[in-house]
Scaffold this active site. Structure first.
Site, PDB file in Angstrom:
ATOM      1  N   GLU A 232       0.828  -1.206   0.000  1.00  0.00           N
ATOM      2  CA  GLU A 232       0.000   0.000   0.000  1.00  0.00           C
ATOM      3  C   GLU A 232       0.866   1.261   0.000  1.00  0.00           C
ATOM      4  O   GLU A 232       0.548   2.248  -0.676  1.00  0.00           O
ATOM      5  CB  GLU A 232      -0.931  -0.008   1.218  1.00  0.00           C
ATOM      6  N   TRP A 235       1.925   1.955  -3.426  1.00  0.00           N
ATOM      7  CA  TRP A 235       0.983   2.722  -4.246  1.00  0.00           C
ATOM      8  C   TRP A 235       1.228   4.214  -4.088  1.00  0.00           C
ATOM      9  O   TRP A 235       1.092   4.990  -5.043  1.00  0.00           O
ATOM     10  CB  TRP A 235      -0.459   2.381  -3.867  1.00  0.00           C
ATOM     11  N   TRP A 263     -19.290  13.283 -19.761  1.00  0.00           N
ATOM     12  CA  TRP A 263     -19.781  13.403 -18.400  1.00  0.00           C
ATOM     13  C   TRP A 263     -21.131  14.126 -18.426  1.00  0.00           C
ATOM     14  O   TRP A 263     -21.427  14.888 -19.350  1.00  0.00           O
ATOM     15  CB  TRP A 263     -18.791  14.207 -17.545  1.00  0.00           C
ATOM     16  N   ASN A 299     -10.342   4.005   3.293  1.00  0.00           N
ATOM     17  CA  ASN A 299      -9.955   3.876   1.892  1.00  0.00           C
ATOM     18  C   ASN A 299     -11.000   3.165   1.047  1.00  0.00           C
ATOM     19  O   ASN A 299     -11.305   3.595  -0.078  1.00  0.00           O
ATOM     20  CB  ASN A 299      -8.615   3.145   1.779  1.00  0.00           C
ATOM     21  N   TRP A 317     -14.697  13.643 -12.499  1.00  0.00           N
ATOM     22  CA  TRP A 317     -13.904  13.255 -11.330  1.00  0.00           C
ATOM     23  C   TRP A 317     -13.251  14.461 -10.654  1.00  0.00           C
ATOM     24  O   TRP A 317     -12.988  14.435  -9.451  1.00  0.00           O
ATOM     25  CB  TRP A 317     -12.844  12.237 -11.722  1.00  0.00           C
ATOM     26  N   TRP A 340      -8.643   9.253  -7.611  1.00  0.00           N
ATOM     27  CA  TRP A 340      -9.855   9.647  -8.328  1.00  0.00           C
ATOM     28  C   TRP A 340      -9.836   9.148  -9.764  1.00  0.00           C
ATOM     29  O   TRP A 340     -10.855   8.667 -10.279  1.00  0.00           O
ATOM     30  CB  TRP A 340     -10.038  11.159  -8.262  1.00  0.00           C
TER      31      TRP A 340
END
Length: 426
Positions: A232, A235, A263, A299, A317, A340
Site C-alpha cells: 500500500e 501505491w 460526463w 480507503n 472526477w 480519483w
C-alpha cells in the site's frame, strides 16, 4: 492548500515549535516570497548553506530549482535530500527507459531495493543561532474562521509524537490482520499514517524500520506479514512516480481517450447532497460525514463514494478531487489524483469504467453488522439490521428519522452509465 490541510499544518508547526523549544531553539516563522525571506535569514545568521528535503509536485519542483540556482549564484551551498519516498521518481524506469504506467511491474522494480535502516539519533549539543523574533503562528492564518474543526481535533494528534503513537498503535493493534481488516471501515484496521507521511512528520523509511523491528520481536509462528502494508505504501510511491512523469494529470485524464468522455452536465444540487452526506445511500453518506467530521475517510469507502459520483451520477472526477482536496487532512496531490482517476477509469492502471461499486452490497460485505453506518448516521442507529443498508424499504423510516430517500436508483443509473460508456467507446 485546502482548509483541512491548513488546520493540520497549524497544529503540526505548533508541535514542532514545542519540540524545538525543549532543545533550546525557536522555530522561525516567516511569510512572503520564499527566496527573499531565505536571503534575509541567511544575512541575519551568517549561514553558509541551506538544507531541505525534496518535493515532487510539478510546481514545487520548479519553485525549488529556481531557489537553488539563485542561492548558488549567491555562493550559498545548497543540499537537498530524499526524505518522503523510498524511490525517487526518476530512479525507476522500464527496460525501455520509460516511466512505469502499471503498478505491479513498478513495485517489482522498487520492492527489492528497500533496505531496513535504523533512524539516526536526535542530535545533541547543537549551538543554535539566535535570530530576531519571527511571526507568531497565528499570523499565518491557517485556522478556519468558522469553527467546524472540533472533530479534527478529537480525531488527530498532528506532529512527530502523534505520528509515532499512530505507528505504535498500528503495529500493536492492526498489523497482524491488515490484509483483511483494512477493508472493514467499522474497525481499526488501517495505519492512519497518511497525513503524518504527507506532512513529513514520519518517513516511509522510519515506518519500514518500525514494522521490521516489530515483526522480529514476535515468535515466527505468529509473525505478521508486513508485505500487504508495504505494498500500500508502494501505491503512494507509484502516485508520485506518475505525478512527476505526467505532471498534467491533476487537471487532465491520464488516459487521453477520456478527453472527450461525455460526463453529465454539472448538477450543483446533486453535488451538494453528495458533499453533505445526504444522498440517501447509507454507506456513501456515512463516508462523506466521516470526512466532514474528521478530515479523513476509510480507503474502501473512498472508492465507493467516488464510484457513485463518477459512475452513477456521471459527474466529472475533478469535482470529487477538489472536494477531497479541501476536506482531507491527508490531501496529497499525487495520491488524490491517482485515486480519483483510478476509480473514474481514466487513470493509470485504473479500474475499468464499467466496474461500478454497489454501495449496498459493499456495505453488507464489509460492514455486515452496521457498526460504521450507525457511527456516522445517528438517525439510523436504532434501525433494525435487516433494513439498515436499505432503509427506504420501510416507508416509515424516512418519515420517522429524517434520513432522506435515495437521490437516484442505483440499478437504473448503473445501466445508464454503461450505455453512455458503450456508445462513447464505439
Amino acid at each position: 492548500m485546502g482548509a483541512a490541510s491548513q488546520w493540520w499544518l497549524h497544529h503540526s508547526l505548533q508541535a514542532l515549535q514545542s519540540m524545538l523549544r525543549e532543545g533550546g531553539a525557536n522555530l522561525q516563522l516567516r511569510k512572503g516570497d520564499t527566496l527573499r525571506v531565505l536571503r534575509h535569514v541567511i544575512d541575519s545568521s551568517g549561514a553558509e548553506a541551506v538544507y531541505w528535503n525534496r518535493r515532487y509536485e510539478p510546481a514545487a519542483i520548479e519553485h525549488d530549482k529556481q531557489i537553488e540556482q539563485a542561492l548558488l549564484e549567491q555562493d550559498v551551498a545548497v543540499h537537498s535530500y530524499s526524505a518522503s519516498l523510498w524511490c525517487e521518481p526518476w530512479r525507476a524506469q522500464t527496460k525501455q527507459g520509460e516511466p512505469y504506467r502499471v503498478f505491479t511491474p513498478f513495485w517489482r522494480h522498487v520492492r527489492p531495493g528497500l533496505r531496513v535502516t535504523s533512524p539516526l539519533p536526535q542530535p545533541a549539543g547543537v549551538n543554535w543561532v539566535q535570530l530576531p523574533v519571527g511571526l507568531p503562528l497565528e499570523a499565518l492564518g491557517l485556522l478556519p474562521r468558522i469553527h467546524w474543526d472540533k472533530g479534527l481535533g478529537e480525531a488527530w494528534s498532528p506532529g512527530e509524537l502523534g505520528a509515532k503513537e499512530a505507528l505504535e498503535l498500528f503495529c500493536d493493534d492492526a498489523l497482524a490482520e491488515y490484509a483483511t481488516a483494512r477493508d472493514l471501515p467499522g474497525r481499526h484496521g488501517t495505519s492512519r499514517l497518511s497525513p503524518h507521511l504527507h506532512f513529513g512528520e514520519i518517513s516511509p523509511t522510519q515506518v519500514l524500520h518500525a514494522l521490521h523491528e516489530h515483526a522480529q520481536r514476535i515468535d515466527t509462528r505468529r509473525r505478521p506479514d508486513i508485505e500487504p502494508y508495504l505494498r500500500e505504501l508502494g501505491w503512494r510511491e507509484f502516485a508520485y512516480h506518475l505525478l512527476y512523469h505526467f505532471p498534467r494529470t491533476p487537471m487532465e485524464c491520464f488516459n487521453p481517450r477520456f478527453a472527450d468522455f461525455p460526463w453529465a452536465a454539472d448538477d450543483e444540487g446533486q453535488l451538494e447532497r453528495w458533499r453533505r452526506g445526504r444522498t440517501g445511500i447509507p454507506l456513501v453518506d456515512a463516508g462523506m460525514r466521516e470526512l466532514w467530521h474528521t478530515g479523513w475517510m476509510h480507503n474502501r469507502v473512498r472508492m465507493i463514494v467516488a464510484s457513485l459520483l463518477t459512475k452513477n451520477l456521471r459527474q466529472p472526477w475533478l469535482h470529487g478531487a477538489r472536494w477531497f482536496w479541501d476536506t482531507l487532512v491527508d490531501a496529497d496531490l499525487a495520491n488524490n489524483t491517482l485515486g480519483w482517476q483510478w476509480v473514474a477509469g481514466c487513470g493509470a492502471d485504473a479500474a475499468p469504467y464499467f466496474r461500478i461499486f454497489n454501495p449496498i452490497s459493499q456495505a453488507q460485505k464489509f460492514d455486515p453488522q452496521g457498526v460504521y453506518l450507525r457511527r456516522w448516521l445517528p438517525e439510523l442507529a436504532e434501525v433494525p439490521l435487516d433494513l439498515l443498508h436499505e432503509p427506504w424499504k420501510d416507508s416509515s423510516i424516512p418519515k420517522r428519522t429524517g434520513y432522506p430517500l435515495p437521490m437516484l436508483d442505483l440499478a437504473s443509473s448503473r445501466e445508464q452509465a454503461l450505455r453512455v460508456f458503450q456508445a462513447w467507446r464505439r
